[in-house]
Design an enzyme around this catalytic site. Structure first.
Site, PDB file in Angstrom:
ATOM      1  CE  LYS A 221      -4.441  -1.682   1.479  1.00 59.13           C
ATOM      2  NZ  LYS A 221      -5.573  -1.571   2.414  1.00 59.13           N
TER       3      LYS A 221
ATOM      4  NE  ARG B 121      -7.768  -8.129   0.298  1.00 58.01           N
ATOM      5  CZ  ARG B 121      -7.542  -7.309  -0.737  1.00 58.01           C
ATOM      6  NH1 ARG B 121      -6.617  -6.366  -0.610  1.00 58.01           N
ATOM      7  NH2 ARG B 121      -8.226  -7.433  -1.857  1.00 58.01           N
TER       8      ARG B 121
END
Length: 305
Positions: free
Chosen positions: A241, A275
């Site tokens: 991210k 995740r």
């Protein structure tokens, strides 16, 4: 118990007390007091954040999902619409993207299958095809989604985000980022319970980077124990991210090391599902965390014997 024996209380780690740590999800059972599950990511979108459409084609999506299970993923999360704003994708098209992948993977593996959607009609079709988790990144924006999950045996992931689905929250502001996220998640959990979803089928996700800037996400990660102390299994979706890229000045293809560090810190602060895009590396990292915590035996402990 002998020094270092598996099952001893890990020293120096403050791990959350989960109210219902043993979960049967789909065809697998997890004891989240002793397991950190790795959720793989399959994006059947042409404009996905990380892979930019690499698994948009159906055959590539199915191949990637089966490979992720073979590499040790506990869960495979399949998405047909990215979180960020973009071209409108009708619900029928979203279902057409994800349902065939769900069905094909369910026929090949007993891995837990989740579908990343906020739409109740897509969730219903995915559950019928074999999904056992609905991963809603909008915090149950549509109450009907909770009703669909309640009417099934599926688990619901409740995620913190501020904006309406696929809308921008410009310059998000928090006076107390972890405290406000924890309060949001508690309220949404209460709502899910009121719609008939039992607590043992709920997972929470604080939403790293979702309507949060990098400084806010870093603070959230430092204070993740305030989320995990809610007592439900916590999902940390940290892989590749922007908070990692901006912290390290690394482009998306160069964020693996930072992602593994963020996932490990999250696990040590109580996250029980991570995740991740790069499955093999993430599985090794989480199995190593479990070994350090004394939750699993070394595979081949011959050194200095």
């Amino acid at each position: 118990m002998a020094d270092g024996a598996v099952g001893s209380r890990p020293s120096g780690f403050l791990l959350p007390e989960l109210r219902s740590p043993v979960r049967t999800i789909g065809r697998r059972t997890f004891d989240f007091d002793r397991r950190i599950a790795v959720m793989a990511i399959i994006n059947r979108t042409p404009d996905s954040f990380f892979d930019q459409g690499a698994t948009f084609a159906l055959d590539r999506a199915v191949e990637a999902a089966v490979r992720a299970a073979a590499e040790g993923a506990d869960w495979v999360d399949i998405g047909g619409v990215k979180f960020a704003p973009g071209p409108e994708v009708p619900a029928a098209e979203e279902a057409d993207r994800v349902v065939p992948v769900v069905a094909a993977l369910a026929a090949e593996s007993d891995v837990v299958i989740s579908v990343d959607t906020f739409r109740p009609e897509v969730a219903e079709a995915a559950i019928e095809a074999g999904a056992s988790v609905i991963n809603d990144t909008t915090g149950i924006h549509d109450p009907r989604l909770a009703d669909v999950v309640a009417a099934s045996d599926a688990t619901l992931v409740i995620t913190h985000s501020l904006a309406a689905p696929r809308q921008v929250a410009p310059r998000p502001h928090y006076d107390d980022v972890a405290g406000e996220i924890a309060a949001f998640l508690r309220e949404r959990v209460d709502f899910a319970l009121s719609r008939g979803i039992p607590e043992e089928r709920l997972v929470i996700d604080p939403g790293h980077d979702l309507n949060k800037n990098t400084v806010q996400t870093l603070e959230l990660t430092r204070r993740l124990d305030e989320i995990t102390s809610i007592g439900l299994p916590t999902l940390a979706a940290v892989s590749n991210k922007d908070f990692i890229g901006e912290s390290l000045q690394r482009d998306k293809p160069e964020r693996l090391a930072g992602s593994l560090a963020a996932a490990t810190v999250s696990a040590m602060l109580g996250a029980r599902i991570v995740r991740m895009h790069q499955v093999r590396e993430a599985v090794d990292a989480m199995r190593m965390v479990e070994a350090i915590l004394g939750w699993r035996e070394p595979v081949d402990p011959v050194h200095n014997l």
